[in-house]
Write a protein that holds these residues in place. Structure first.
Motif, short mmCIF file in Angstrom:
data_model
loop_
_atom_site.label_atom_id
_atom_site.label_comp_id
_atom_site.label_asym_id
_atom_site.label_seq_id
_atom_site.Cartn_x
_atom_site.Cartn_y
_atom_site.Cartn_z
N ASP A 1 18.03 24.56 39.77
CA ASP A 1 19.26 24.76 39.01
C ASP A 1 20.14 23.51 39.04
OD1 ASP A 1 20.62 26.87 37.45
OD2 ASP A 1 22.23 26.52 38.89
N PHE A 2 19.91 22.67 40.04
CA PHE A 2 20.68 21.41 40.14
C PHE A 2 19.89 20.20 39.66
CE2 PHE A 2 22.93 24.18 42.92
CZ PHE A 2 24.25 23.83 42.70
N GLY B 1 23.12 24.00 36.40
CA GLY B 1 24.44 24.41 36.89
C GLY B 1 24.78 25.84 36.52
N HIS B 2 23.78 26.56 36.03
CA HIS B 2 24.01 27.93 35.57
C HIS B 2 24.52 28.82 36.72
CE1 HIS B 2 22.68 32.04 34.36
NE2 HIS B 2 23.26 31.66 33.24
N ASP B 3 23.96 28.63 37.92
CA ASP B 3 24.37 29.47 39.06
C ASP B 3 25.86 29.30 39.36
OD1 ASP B 3 21.86 30.56 39.37
OD2 ASP B 3 21.22 29.12 40.89
N LEU B 4 26.31 28.04 39.41
CA LEU B 4 27.73 27.79 39.68
C LEU B 4 28.60 28.38 38.58
CD1 LEU B 4 28.09 24.14 41.05
CD2 LEU B 4 28.81 26.27 42.16
N GLN B 5 28.11 28.21 37.37
CA GLN B 5 28.83 28.77 36.22
C GLN B 5 29.04 30.28 36.37
OE1 GLN B 5 29.27 26.46 33.21
NE2 GLN B 5 30.95 27.94 33.20
N GLU B 6 28.00 30.92 36.94
CA GLU B 6 28.05 32.38 37.11
C GLU B 6 28.72 32.81 38.41
OE1 GLU B 6 27.04 34.75 34.94
OE2 GLU B 6 26.82 33.05 33.59
N THR C 1 27.55 32.03 41.41
CA THR C 1 26.53 32.30 42.44
C THR C 1 26.45 31.12 43.41
OG1 THR C 1 25.29 33.55 40.81
CG2 THR C 1 24.10 32.91 42.80
N ILE C 2 26.72 31.39 44.68
CA ILE C 2 26.69 30.33 45.69
C ILE C 2 25.28 30.25 46.29
CG2 ILE C 2 27.58 29.64 47.95
CD1 ILE C 2 30.26 30.97 47.12
N THR C 3 24.66 29.08 46.17
CA THR C 3 23.28 28.93 46.64
C THR C 3 23.20 27.84 47.71
OG1 THR C 3 22.80 27.37 44.87
CG2 THR C 3 22.32 29.70 44.42
N LEU C 4 22.00 27.70 48.28
CA LEU C 4 21.82 26.81 49.44
C LEU C 4 22.26 25.36 49.18
CD1 LEU C 4 20.94 27.12 52.36
CD2 LEU C 4 18.60 26.60 51.68
N PRO C 5 21.92 24.75 48.04
CA PRO C 5 22.37 23.36 47.84
C PRO C 5 23.90 23.22 47.90
CG PRO C 5 20.68 23.91 46.24
CD PRO C 5 21.03 25.20 46.94
N VAL C 6 24.60 24.23 47.41
CA VAL C 6 26.08 24.18 47.45
C VAL C 6 26.57 24.32 48.88
CG1 VAL C 6 28.17 25.40 46.73
CG2 VAL C 6 26.30 25.10 45.12
N ILE C 7 25.98 25.27 49.60
CA ILE C 7 26.38 25.50 50.99
C ILE C 7 26.17 24.22 51.80
CG2 ILE C 7 25.85 26.83 53.09
CD1 ILE C 7 24.84 29.11 51.13
N TYR C 8 25.01 23.61 51.63
CA TYR C 8 24.73 22.39 52.39
C TYR C 8 25.61 21.22 51.93
CZ TYR C 8 20.69 24.29 54.91
OH TYR C 8 19.89 25.01 55.75
N ALA C 9 25.85 21.15 50.63
CA ALA C 9 26.68 20.04 50.12
C ALA C 9 28.06 20.06 50.80
CB ALA C 9 26.83 20.14 48.61
N VAL C 10 28.64 21.26 50.90
CA VAL C 10 29.97 21.37 51.52
C VAL C 10 29.88 20.99 52.99
CG1 VAL C 10 31.81 23.00 52.15
CG2 VAL C 10 30.82 23.04 49.84
N GLU C 11 28.82 21.48 53.64
CA GLU C 11 28.64 21.18 55.07
C GLU C 11 28.43 19.68 55.30
OE1 GLU C 11 27.32 21.47 59.10
OE2 GLU C 11 25.79 21.05 57.58
N THR D 1 36.01 28.93 41.95
CA THR D 1 36.77 29.21 40.74
C THR D 1 36.07 30.26 39.89
OG1 THR D 1 37.52 26.93 40.73
CG2 THR D 1 37.76 28.12 38.65
N PHE D 2 36.83 31.24 39.44
CA PHE D 2 36.27 32.24 38.52
C PHE D 2 36.09 31.59 37.15
CE2 PHE D 2 37.02 35.76 35.44
CZ PHE D 2 35.86 36.47 35.71
N GLU D 3 34.90 31.68 36.61
CA GLU D 3 34.56 31.04 35.33
C GLU D 3 35.01 29.58 35.28
OE1 GLU D 3 35.90 33.64 32.17
OE2 GLU D 3 34.36 35.12 32.66
N PRO D 4 34.39 28.73 36.11
CA PRO D 4 34.76 27.30 36.11
C PRO D 4 34.44 26.65 34.75
CG PRO D 4 32.74 27.64 37.35
CD PRO D 4 33.27 29.01 37.00
N SER D 5 35.18 25.60 34.42
CA SER D 5 34.92 24.93 33.14
C SER D 5 33.58 24.18 33.22
CB SER D 5 36.03 23.91 32.87
OG SER D 5 35.93 22.86 33.82
N PRO D 6 32.94 23.95 32.07
CA PRO D 6 31.68 23.19 32.07
C PRO D 6 31.85 21.81 32.72
CG PRO D 6 32.06 24.17 29.92
CD PRO D 6 33.29 24.44 30.72
#
Ligand code: FPP
Ligand code: MG
Length: 322
Positions: A216-217, A229-234, A236-246, A259-264
């Motif tokens: 998805d990334f 980026g569909h997951d973020l758009q929806e 949905t928090i997934t492993l790449p995002v969790i690790y990126a923040v960490e 953010t609810f319904e983040p902009s493209p």
């Protein structure tokens, strides 16, 4: 339809699975029939069916009809879950084609999912083994529970990882687990052998979903059949995002995740940041570890073409591009 190329040629058996599915669609409802056929003709690797068929062969030639029955039931459960999932996710495109609900509307999608699931139940009953029926039914219970279980935030890491793995364990790995486990039941495995296959299926199922979340990334829209980026758009928090923040990604990632319904534009910036910081590589290392573990579970079985094919299937989970 694309099929898996493994040490064992499953093409004729998978064609029989497809024919068995189509035969079940011979209902009086033209609409349900058309929508179900449309769904089943949209491709797919028949990975879960292959897993069941190969697991059934690990100890020698199984009862071919029974193996086919469970492979067919599992593919139908999978198809049912995708139609409902696309409805819940309001996803317009799957595998590059309009989804059932975007073509026929939500009511039809709801009925197609129920219809496929009921047909799968009928098929399961033909397995004539209460253990198998119970395994598949429990699998569906877990899929449903997981579909609605949220990953609430990207921090704290431990809680987030627990939520993430519980979610993907149910929504994806449970059906892989059922396929491998019930395949081994058909193949005549004892408790230890059935348990080994259950764990094998579960681990490659987790790896499959992690790779899905990575794609998805990293994949382009044409290959993936849906926008990056569909997951973020929806939301949905997934492993790449969790690790990126960490790993100390810029605030844009957490912002997009919260953010609810983040902009493209926000999603695109977060996708770029997740890629820049190589969080997808770290997630991929987890998938590799899971596949390596899964393959070790097969050590208790004698060498055979079916075992080689299962190892190939496990490795294919890591190599897939869509
Ligand atoms: C896909 O997740 C989700 C699933 C495969 C599970 C969906 C399950 C249900 C809707 C429960 C209903 C079950 C039955 C049997 C009727 P995703 O949205 O992350 O993946 P995607 O990118 O493929 O959409
Ligand atoms: Mg979805």
């Amino acid at each position: 339809m694309s099929q898996l190329a493994t040490a064992i040629d499953l093409s004729s058996e998978l064609q029989r699975v497809d024919s068995a599915v189509l035969k079940r669609f011979e209902s009086r409802s033209i609409l349900l029939n058309a929508a179900s056929r449309y769904l089943l003709s949209s491709g797919g690797k028949r990975m879960r069916a292959s897993l069941a068929l190969l697991a059934a062969r690990l100890l020698g030639e199984p009862d071919a009809e029974r193996a086919l029955n469970i492979a067919t039931a599992i593919e139908m459960i999978h198809a049912a879950s995708l139609v409902h999932d696309d409805l819940i996710d309001t996803a317009d495109v799957r595998r590059g084609r309009p989804t059932v609900h975007s073509k026929w509307g939500g009511n039809v999608a709801l009925m197609v999912g129920d219809y496929l699931f009921a047909l799968a139940a009928e098929q399961m009953a033909e397995a004539s083994d209460p253990r198998i029926i119970k395994t598949l039914a429990r699998g569906v219970v877990r899929i449903c529970e997981a579909e609605l279980s949220p990953v609430t935030d990207v921090v704290p890491l431990q809680r987030t990882l627990e939520q993430y793995f519980a979610k993907i364990g149910g929504k994806t790995a449970a059906l892989f687990e059922c396929a491998a486990e019930s395949g081994m039941m058909v193949g005549g495995g004892n408790d230890r052998e059935v348990e080994a296959l259950r764990q094998f299926g579960y681990e490659i199922g987790l790896a499959f979903q992690i790779v899905d979340d990575i794609l998805d990334f990293t994949a382009d829209e044409q290959t993936l059949g849906k926008p990056a980026g569909h997951d973020l758009q929806e939301g949905t928090i997934t492993l790449p995002v969790i690790y990126a923040v960490e790993m100390g990604a810029s605030e844009v990632v957490r912002e997009a995740a919260q953010t609810f319904e983040p902009s493209p534009e926000l999603v695109a910036a977060a996708v770029a940041e997740v890629r820049r910081i190589c969080a997808t590589k770290r997630a991929f290392a987890d998938a590799e570890r899971l596949v390596a573990n899964a393959v070790k579970r097969l050590a208790i079985f004698p060498d055979s073409a079916a075992k080689d094919a299962l190892i190939e299937l496990a490795e294919l989970v890591l190599r897939r591009k869509m």
